[in-house]
Scaffold this motif. Structure first.
Motif, PDB file in Angstrom:
ATOM      1  N   ALA B  43       0.839  -1.208   0.000  1.00  0.00           N
ATOM      2  CA  ALA B  43       0.000   0.000   0.000  1.00  0.00           C
ATOM      3  C   ALA B  43       0.873   1.257   0.000  1.00  0.00           C
ATOM      4  CB  ALA B  43      -0.941  -0.018   1.205  1.00  0.00           C
ATOM      5  N   ARG B  47       1.287   4.484  -2.645  1.00  0.00           N
ATOM      6  CA  ARG B  47       0.885   5.738  -1.977  1.00  0.00           C
ATOM      7  C   ARG B  47      -0.639   5.867  -1.905  1.00  0.00           C
ATOM      8  NH1 ARG B  47       2.791  10.049  -5.345  1.00  0.00           N
ATOM      9  NH2 ARG B  47       2.561   8.467  -6.950  1.00  0.00           N
ATOM     10  N   GLY B  48      -1.272   4.793  -1.469  1.00  0.00           N
ATOM     11  CA  GLY B  48      -2.722   4.825  -1.281  1.00  0.00           C
ATOM     12  C   GLY B  48      -3.506   4.750  -2.571  1.00  0.00           C
ATOM     13  N   GLY B  49      -2.797   4.650  -3.698  1.00  0.00           N
ATOM     14  CA  GLY B  49      -3.505   4.534  -4.979  1.00  0.00           C
ATOM     15  C   GLY B  49      -3.585   5.837  -5.744  1.00  0.00           C
ATOM     16  N   GLU B  50      -2.993   6.858  -5.172  1.00  0.00           N
ATOM     17  CA  GLU B  50      -3.000   8.196  -5.777  1.00  0.00           C
ATOM     18  C   GLU B  50      -2.606   8.173  -7.268  1.00  0.00           C
ATOM     19  OE1 GLU B  50      -0.322  12.122  -4.976  1.00  0.00           O
ATOM     20  OE2 GLU B  50      -0.579  10.729  -3.296  1.00  0.00           O
ATOM     21  N   ALA B  93      -8.020  -3.058   0.270  1.00  0.00           N
ATOM     22  CA  ALA B  93      -9.051  -2.043  -0.004  1.00  0.00           C
ATOM     23  C   ALA B  93      -9.111  -1.010   1.112  1.00  0.00           C
ATOM     24  CB  ALA B  93     -10.417  -2.709  -0.190  1.00  0.00           C
ATOM     25  N   GLY B  94      -8.813  -1.430   2.343  1.00  0.00           N
ATOM     26  CA  GLY B  94      -8.830  -0.496   3.474  1.00  0.00           C
ATOM     27  C   GLY B  94      -7.699   0.526   3.411  1.00  0.00           C
ATOM     28  N   LYS B  95      -6.699   0.256   2.581  1.00  0.00           N
ATOM     29  CA  LYS B  95      -5.519   1.136   2.538  1.00  0.00           C
ATOM     30  C   LYS B  95      -5.348   1.836   1.189  1.00  0.00           C
ATOM     31  CE  LYS B  95      -3.190  -2.129   5.612  1.00  0.00           C
ATOM     32  NZ  LYS B  95      -3.253  -1.335   6.859  1.00  0.00           N
ATOM     33  N   LEU B  96      -6.201   1.478   0.232  1.00  0.00           N
ATOM     34  CA  LEU B  96      -6.025   1.995  -1.128  1.00  0.00           C
ATOM     35  C   LEU B  96      -7.332   2.605  -1.606  1.00  0.00           C
ATOM     36  CD1 LEU B  96      -4.158  -1.097  -2.620  1.00  0.00           C
ATOM     37  CD2 LEU B  96      -3.149   1.162  -2.223  1.00  0.00           C
ATOM     38  N   ASP B  97      -7.263   3.799  -2.113  1.00  0.00           N
ATOM     39  CA  ASP B  97      -8.477   4.511  -2.511  1.00  0.00           C
ATOM     40  C   ASP B  97      -8.737   4.361  -4.015  1.00  0.00           C
ATOM     41  OD1 ASP B  97     -10.726   6.050  -2.085  1.00  0.00           O
ATOM     42  OD2 ASP B  97      -9.659   7.933  -2.444  1.00  0.00           O
ATOM     43  N   VAL B  98      -8.658   3.125  -4.527  1.00  0.00           N
ATOM     44  CA  VAL B  98      -8.925   2.851  -5.949  1.00  0.00           C
ATOM     45  C   VAL B  98      -9.623   1.509  -6.073  1.00  0.00           C
ATOM     46  CG1 VAL B  98      -6.980   4.139  -6.939  1.00  0.00           C
ATOM     47  CG2 VAL B  98      -6.658   1.768  -6.208  1.00  0.00           C
ATOM     48  N   THR B 290     -11.597  -1.763 -14.740  1.00  0.00           N
ATOM     49  CA  THR B 290     -11.889  -0.335 -14.718  1.00  0.00           C
ATOM     50  C   THR B 290     -12.660   0.109 -15.951  1.00  0.00           C
ATOM     51  OG1 THR B 290      -9.848  -0.021 -13.496  1.00  0.00           O
ATOM     52  CG2 THR B 290     -10.829   1.942 -14.474  1.00  0.00           C
TER      53      THR B 290
END
Lengths: 296, 296
Positions: B43, B47-50, B93-98, B290
């Motif tokens: 994760a 970087r969180g999915g940025e 999923a709890g750590k990634l915003d994608v 996607t």
């Protein structure tokens, strides 16, 4: 629309017309003799195809199913005398004035079970026959299984403990492959009597061992949602319980799903259409080829 | 659109961002330690999915891939310490915003090879890894193979001649299944040295025997148009020629097709993407999830 169906087996051909299990209008059984004679008799039954929208053929194999191949519909390496190289579809097409569709006998049976039987609503399942020979087919992701050629489950290699079973196997290509050890012909050759007269419980335990080994390999490669097994050898009353128990043992708790832990009664099943899966599936092959509707 | 991909293996995780083999922007390798630590490090890499449209995960297994299951994305019966029951997708999923997509490591590798490698244009083929363990996946009829669970080629049963090879096998569930006899761990346990240091030609002939038996069973069940084999054990220079020759012997002339008669050089092949099939396939999993475009 009325369709014709042929379950073209190595021992007999079953021909029928109709639209489904509750509407089979005519049917007949023809012994499989020489190719020309057998094909002639089937064409006569269908009276040239008069009144039919199409005829589906579920054939023993191996058979070339590649529609781009010049040998499409030709039986290839069968050890069945006289049949290797027979242009089954071409010969039938010369005598029948309707569109023809063809697939393997086991894919046809799978299609019949998918439309009306034990595989309704499933998208990945197998139909296996343990009869004179052993064959397998089915669907993956909602489509009948094809590929480079077509599945040939009977020729898998499985463990063979020659201390327990010194029999060499009867496959002319592979000796002790799955079919070489466990087909009806293998049973007859090993014990000297046909499966329908075999009563020794140890003999049936051995048969169940081989079938279970074959099923475990099918589970490992295809992950079917259900396995349907037909064919004459499966008429023995003890065989389904023995196969289910031994398959569960061999799975060894690895497959973490209720279907493979809890008795397998609903996982390894007989065809719901009995011995009509193949010919009904052949009707369905014809329907799909004619109206273009894929299986749902 | 830039995607992320994770090849989540039992020994290491390979993470990357990009769009394909000619556009891998960043990548890293993380040793597979405890689940929480490994997932945290992945994760952090993303970087969180940025900036990413989605992340695909090709995971070791068994893993629940049924999207209707409450355990979707959870590792199930793995013998790998600490990992059984890990909710891999939920934790990520709890750590990634994608959006996340997941499949098996071997299906991801198959997808990578289908998009950019040795399986372009094929609709029915297999990807097998012979590494620490043995796994298999691929496509049938143009779709990645799923079913009740997912394929587990490594747990097939194959003939084991205990006179030639008295080794009991190392699978904790099945002993001498395919993986139990032929995986990298089995090689190390049998010979006392890892595969990369094994030079005895007899040892490699035995390894080729087991791999060929596994391939014959895959050919009999799936009829793939090509078989791609990756994994560390396949780095031995002699192994592909040995496996091809032994597979042809075992097929015994039964499969009437040039691919299985003429050397098999174009039938049993190494991954065209080398050791990047898995992580590139994971990018492709993300792209498909996607933008909704199925493989062609």
């Amino acid at each position: 629309m009325i369709y014709g169906g042929i379950e073209a087996g190595g021992t007999k051909w079953v021909c029928a017309t109709g639209t489904g299990p509750d509407d089979l209008r005519t049917s007949t059984t023809i012994p499989t003799t020489a190719p020309a004679e057998t094909i002639d008799r089937a064409a006569e039954f269908f009276r040239g195809g008069e009144g039919l929208a199409g005829i589906g053929v579920g054939s023993f194999g191996p058979i070339d199913l590649d529609e781009r191949s010049p040998r499409w519909g030709t039986i290839t390496t069968t050890p069945k005398p006289g049949w290797a190289g027979t242009d089954l579809v071409g010969e039938l097409a010369g005598k029948l004035d309707v569109p023809l569709a063809v697939d393997t006998d086991v894919n046809a049976a799978a299609l019949g079970e998918h439309r009306w039987g034990a595989a309704v609503g499933l998208d990945t399942f197998c139909y296996i026959t343990v009869g004179t020979g052993i064959g397998g087919g089915g669907m993956t992701g909602g489509k009948l299984m094809h590929g480079l050629l077509h599945p040939e489950f009977g020729h898998m290699r499985i463990p063979h403990d020659r201390v327990r079973d010194p029999f060499d196997g009867i496959c002319p290509f592979h000796g002790d492959c799955f079919e070489g050890l466990a087909s009806g012909e293998a049973v007859r050759a090993r014990w000297g009597i046909p499966a329908e007269r075999l009563t020794d419980p140890h003999a049936w335990e051995l048969e169940a061992e081989y079938i279970a080994l074959g099923l475990v390999n099918v589970i490992c490669t295809l992950s079917p949602q259900r396995i349907i097994i037909g064919g004459g050898v499966m008429n023995e009353p003890s065989i389904f319980p023995l196969v289910r128990a031994r398959t569960a043992d061999l799975a060894g708790g690895y497959f973490d799903t209720p279907q493979l832990r809890e008795g397998l009664d609903d996982y390894i099943v007989a065809p719901a259409l009995g011995n009509r899966s193949g010919v009904l599936g052949a009707l369905e092959l014809a329907r799909i080829a004619t109206d273009g509707t894929a299986p749902s």
